[in-house]
Design an enzyme around this catalytic site. Structure first.
Site, PDB file in Angstrom:
ATOM      1  N   TRP A  28      -3.942   8.979   6.255  1.00 29.51           N
ATOM      2  CA  TRP A  28      -3.892   7.545   5.989  1.00 29.51           C
ATOM      3  C   TRP A  28      -4.190   6.799   7.279  1.00 29.51           C
ATOM      4  O   TRP A  28      -3.645   7.133   8.327  1.00 29.51           O
ATOM      5  CB  TRP A  28      -2.521   7.094   5.449  1.00 29.51           C
ATOM      6  CG  TRP A  28      -2.484   5.592   5.397  1.00 29.51           C
ATOM      7  CD1 TRP A  28      -3.129   4.785   4.504  1.00 29.51           C
ATOM      8  CD2 TRP A  28      -1.844   4.717   6.346  1.00 29.51           C
ATOM      9  NE1 TRP A  28      -2.927   3.467   4.837  1.00 29.51           N
ATOM     10  CE2 TRP A  28      -2.146   3.399   5.961  1.00 29.51           C
ATOM     11  CE3 TRP A  28      -1.073   4.927   7.486  1.00 29.51           C
ATOM     12  CZ2 TRP A  28      -1.687   2.281   6.667  1.00 29.51           C
ATOM     13  CZ3 TRP A  28      -0.608   3.828   8.202  1.00 29.51           C
ATOM     14  CH2 TRP A  28      -0.909   2.520   7.777  1.00 29.51           C
ATOM     15  N   GLU A  85      -5.536   8.920   1.588  1.00 28.45           N
ATOM     16  CA  GLU A  85      -4.690   7.902   0.949  1.00 28.45           C
ATOM     17  C   GLU A  85      -5.246   6.495   1.153  1.00 28.45           C
ATOM     18  O   GLU A  85      -5.349   6.017   2.280  1.00 28.45           O
ATOM     19  CB  GLU A  85      -3.274   7.987   1.551  1.00 28.45           C
ATOM     20  CG  GLU A  85      -2.307   6.943   1.016  1.00 28.45           C
ATOM     21  CD  GLU A  85      -0.927   7.017   1.674  1.00 28.45           C
ATOM     22  OE1 GLU A  85      -0.749   7.784   2.650  1.00 28.45           O
ATOM     23  OE2 GLU A  85      -0.019   6.300   1.209  1.00 28.45           O
ATOM     24  N   LYS A  94      -5.357   2.214   0.309  1.00 24.45           N
ATOM     25  CA  LYS A  94      -4.407   1.151   0.016  1.00 24.45           C
ATOM     26  C   LYS A  94      -5.113  -0.183  -0.116  1.00 24.45           C
ATOM     27  O   LYS A  94      -6.311  -0.298   0.133  1.00 24.45           O
ATOM     28  CB  LYS A  94      -3.257   1.107   1.013  1.00 24.45           C
ATOM     29  CG  LYS A  94      -3.562   0.594   2.394  1.00 24.45           C
ATOM     30  CD  LYS A  94      -2.360   0.767   3.320  1.00 24.45           C
ATOM     31  CE  LYS A  94      -1.282  -0.269   3.120  1.00 24.45           C
ATOM     32  NZ  LYS A  94      -0.191  -0.123   4.112  1.00 24.45           N
ATOM     33  N   ASP A 121      -0.297   6.223  -3.566  1.00 21.66           N
ATOM     34  CA  ASP A 121       0.994   5.698  -3.114  1.00 21.66           C
ATOM     35  C   ASP A 121       1.368   4.563  -4.068  1.00 21.66           C
ATOM     36  O   ASP A 121       0.572   3.639  -4.290  1.00 21.66           O
ATOM     37  CB  ASP A 121       0.862   5.202  -1.667  1.00 21.66           C
ATOM     38  CG  ASP A 121       2.173   4.697  -1.087  1.00 21.66           C
ATOM     39  OD1 ASP A 121       2.837   3.871  -1.743  1.00 21.66           O
ATOM     40  OD2 ASP A 121       2.533   5.108   0.029  1.00 21.66           O
ATOM     41  N   HIS A 162       0.649   0.856  -3.121  1.00 22.69           N
ATOM     42  CA  HIS A 162      -0.644   0.478  -2.558  1.00 22.69           C
ATOM     43  C   HIS A 162      -1.604  -0.206  -3.511  1.00 22.69           C
ATOM     44  O   HIS A 162      -2.812  -0.167  -3.306  1.00 22.69           O
ATOM     45  CB  HIS A 162      -1.311   1.719  -1.948  1.00 22.69           C
ATOM     46  CG  HIS A 162      -0.659   2.160  -0.685  1.00 22.69           C
ATOM     47  ND1 HIS A 162      -1.181   3.109   0.147  1.00 22.69           N
ATOM     48  CD2 HIS A 162       0.493   1.747  -0.090  1.00 22.69           C
ATOM     49  CE1 HIS A 162      -0.379   3.288   1.192  1.00 22.69           C
ATOM     50  NE2 HIS A 162       0.645   2.477   1.052  1.00 22.69           N
ATOM     51  N   HIS A 175       2.626   9.605  -3.242  1.00 30.10           N
ATOM     52  CA  HIS A 175       3.615   9.022  -2.351  1.00 30.10           C
ATOM     53  C   HIS A 175       4.466   8.132  -3.235  1.00 30.10           C
ATOM     54  O   HIS A 175       4.080   7.008  -3.548  1.00 30.10           O
ATOM     55  CB  HIS A 175       2.947   8.196  -1.243  1.00 30.10           C
ATOM     56  CG  HIS A 175       2.622   8.990  -0.031  1.00 30.10           C
ATOM     57  ND1 HIS A 175       2.162   8.445   1.131  1.00 30.10           N
ATOM     58  CD2 HIS A 175       2.744  10.326   0.201  1.00 30.10           C
ATOM     59  CE1 HIS A 175       1.991   9.395   2.030  1.00 30.10           C
ATOM     60  NE2 HIS A 175       2.326  10.545   1.487  1.00 30.10           N
ATOM     61  N   ASP A 201       3.986  -4.071  -0.426  1.00 30.94           N
ATOM     62  CA  ASP A 201       4.137  -2.649  -0.107  1.00 30.94           C
ATOM     63  C   ASP A 201       5.364  -2.467   0.784  1.00 30.94           C
ATOM     64  O   ASP A 201       5.260  -2.073   1.935  1.00 30.94           O
ATOM     65  CB  ASP A 201       2.856  -2.187   0.612  1.00 30.94           C
ATOM     66  CG  ASP A 201       2.900  -0.719   0.994  1.00 30.94           C
ATOM     67  OD1 ASP A 201       3.626   0.046   0.334  1.00 30.94           O
ATOM     68  OD2 ASP A 201       2.203  -0.343   1.957  1.00 30.94           O
ATOM     69  N   ASP A 225       8.074  -0.523   0.589  1.00 26.64           N
ATOM     70  CA  ASP A 225       8.674   0.798   0.797  1.00 26.64           C
ATOM     71  C   ASP A 225      10.189   0.813   0.659  1.00 26.64           C
ATOM     72  O   ASP A 225      10.901   1.334   1.514  1.00 26.64           O
ATOM     73  CB  ASP A 225       8.233   1.392   2.153  1.00 26.64           C
ATOM     74  CG  ASP A 225       6.756   1.754   2.169  1.00 26.64           C
ATOM     75  OD1 ASP A 225       6.371   2.669   1.417  1.00 26.64           O
ATOM     76  OD2 ASP A 225       5.978   1.114   2.899  1.00 26.64           O
ATOM     77  N   ASP A 259       7.711   8.381  -0.063  1.00 29.88           N
ATOM     78  CA  ASP A 259       7.281   7.557   1.064  1.00 29.88           C
ATOM     79  C   ASP A 259       7.967   6.201   1.018  1.00 29.88           C
ATOM     80  O   ASP A 259       7.506   5.295   0.335  1.00 29.88           O
ATOM     81  CB  ASP A 259       5.750   7.389   1.054  1.00 29.88           C
ATOM     82  CG  ASP A 259       5.257   6.592   2.258  1.00 29.88           C
ATOM     83  OD1 ASP A 259       6.061   6.335   3.174  1.00 29.88           O
ATOM     84  OD2 ASP A 259       4.065   6.221   2.278  1.00 29.88           O
TER      85      ASP A 259
HETATM   86  C1  RNT Z   1       1.202   3.412   4.739  1.00 27.19           C
HETATM   87  C2  RNT Z   1       1.101   4.675   3.980  1.00 27.19           C
HETATM   88  C3  RNT Z   1       1.468   5.913   4.731  1.00 27.19           C
HETATM   89  C4  RNT Z   1       2.711   5.759   5.582  1.00 27.19           C
HETATM   90  C5  RNT Z   1       3.184   7.052   6.203  1.00 27.19           C
HETATM   91  C6  RNT Z   1       4.229   6.809   7.240  1.00 27.19           C
HETATM   92  O1  RNT Z   1       1.007   2.296   3.978  1.00 27.19           O
HETATM   93  O2  RNT Z   1       1.847   4.590   2.810  1.00 27.19           O
HETATM   94  O3  RNT Z   1       1.578   6.967   3.842  1.00 27.19           O
HETATM   95  O4  RNT Z   1       3.757   5.196   4.861  1.00 27.19           O
HETATM   96  O5  RNT Z   1       2.126   7.746   6.676  1.00 27.19           O
HETATM   97 ZN    ZN Z   2       2.021   6.393   1.651  1.00 27.12          ZN
END
Ligand code: RNT
Ligand code: ZN
Length: 420
Positions: free
Chosen positions: A187, A228, A230, A261, A264, A288, A296, A298, A328
């Site tokens: 990523w 990955e 986003k 993810d 994303h 993820h 986003d 998290d 994640d």
């Molecule tokens: C970031 C991505 C990525 C990170 C990690 C820490 O938007 O989701 O996967 O969260 O690599």
């Molecule tokens: Zn991620």
């Protein structure tokens, strides 16, 4: 009645209720045991890593909160993880980032080697955890302007290509040493804050950089590569080089894994609906699992509709061998060990709920056009005693039943985390 016997009794009754709809709960638990979750190491220290003391910088991602007790060293992080895995039924993996290396002196990202992760491998071997890996394309002066593999400067691109190559070798070494395939996930944060004129050139450069990184063939038995995409990041709100569409094309044309993810995409767009679409063409996926709140963000994964939907898609379509499940999120506002435990237990719980579904029956209703029965059974299924099966599964695995784990984490906090 003791707790153990009430859990057992509730399970016996639950088993009967599920048998009525043709679901064998014992078989379900056997299947669940075989599904590993890759826990993200970065929940333990707010994505800081051990390369420097600066912590997370750049990359358009942010850990918010200042709860005390974060891990400051790899030993502390492993100690915290041991507590976490002790609360989870089943055997699970660990997902490492390159910045979690251990070295006496600072090692440049281009120069990292398997030896810098020797302690992690020894630990993983001893505890029977598989390892996954990620190059780190943020928290570095050469990523400070928001560009890495698609940077207009050839020297900077070269630097990050070297990092990617070094990371794949580390992933390969994990796979070889632990006898279980490592997924190495790429990523990058590259993107522009404001209206972007040339959206093509950075993508052309990214294709070339990725192709250079993946040029050396590595046995898929040891390492699998994933990319990955986003939608946006903080400071890259207008244009992301590695968007979903970009990586979907890249992954399928190059035969690498695509990473989805959950945070994303556009706020009403979900990844659960994409699994069957992408796997019509891609061989495998990495997930993820995260929880976006308005952006986003998290947040810690909870047992919400999307988590159920993701696991239903995995189970109904028999994708457990084609979808690698990773978590994640990074919440620094609550006890970090508890955050890990809550999210990981929810992930396993949702898989259990999906495995308890009378999938064949539902499919038959759908195929015959009996949508009334389909909806009725889906709704009735929601209130079957799934919690009783979950408790019994934990009991059998020798891990805390219900909220028992919380007292243990509080105890660990009092004895260990609060002293940091
Ligand atoms: C970031 C991505 C990525 C990170 C990690 C820490 O938007 O989701 O996967 O969260 O690599
Ligand atoms: Zn991620």
């Amino acid at each position: 009645m003791s707790k153990t016997s009430s859990v057992e009794k509730a399970y016996e009754l639950a088993k009967e209720r599920y048998a009525e709809i043709g679901v064998n709960t014992d078989k379900v638990m056997t299947a669940l045991k075989k599904i590993p979750i890759s826990l993200h190491c970065w929940q333990g220290d707010d994505v800081g890593g051990f390369e420097s003391t600066a912590g997370l910088t750049g990359g358009g991602i942010q850990a918010t909160g200042n709860y005390p007790g974060k891990a400051r060293t790899a030993d502390e992080l492993r100690a915290d993880l041991d507590v976490v895995y002790g609360m989870l039924p089943g055997k699970h993996r660990l997902n490492l980032h390159a910045i979690y290396l251990e070295a006496a002196k600072r090692v440049e990202r281009t120069d990292i080697e398997p030896k810098h992760f020797a302690n992690w491998v020894d630990w993983a071997k001893g505890k029977l955890h598989g390892l996954d890996f990620n190059p780190t394309y943020f928290s570095h002066p050469k990523a400070a302007d928001g560009f890495t593999l698609s940077h207009p400067d050839q020297g900077i691109r070269k630097f990050w290509i070297q990092h990617g190559i070094a990371c794949r070798k580390i992933g390969e070494s994990f796979g070889k040493k632990l006898g279980t395939t490592c997924v190495t996930n790429f990523w990058i944060p590259d993107g522009y804050k404001d209206i972007t004129v040339d959206k093509k050139a950075p993508r052309d450069r990214l294709v070339k950089s990725l192709d250079a990184i993946f040029a050396d063939k590595i046995s898929p038995k040891h390492n699998l590569d994933a990319v990955e995409g986003k939608l946006f990041g903080i400071g890259a709100e207008s244009y992301t080089v590695g968007s979903h569409d970009f990586y979907l094309g890249y992954a399928i044309s190059r035969g690498v894994l695509l990473t989805l993810d959950a945070g994303h995409y556009h706020p009403t767009e979900v990844i659960s609906t994409k699994l069957t679409a992408v796997l019509s063409f891609a061989k495998e996926l990495l997930l993820h699992v995260s929880r976006p709140v308005r952006w986003d963000s998290d947040h810690v994964v909870i047992l919400d509709d999307e988590l159920y939907a993701i696991t239903q898609e995995i189970v109904r379509n028999d994708y457990t061998n084609r979808i690698h499940i990773g978590l994640d999120y990074f919440d620094a506002s609550i006890n970090r060990v508890a955050a890990w435990v809550i999210g990981a237990r929810n992930m396993i719980k949702a898989l259990l709920a999906a495995l308890l579904e009378p999938a064949d029956r539902l499919r038959k209703y759908e195929l015959s056009g009996d949508f009334t029965s389909r909806l009725a059974l889906l709704e009735e299924h929601k209130t079957l005693p799934f919690g009783a099966v979950w408790d019994y599964y934990c009991l059998q695995a020798g891990v805390p039943v219900g909220a028992e784990w919380l007292a243990k984490v509080k105890d660990y906090e009092a004895k260990v985390l609060s002293k940091r």
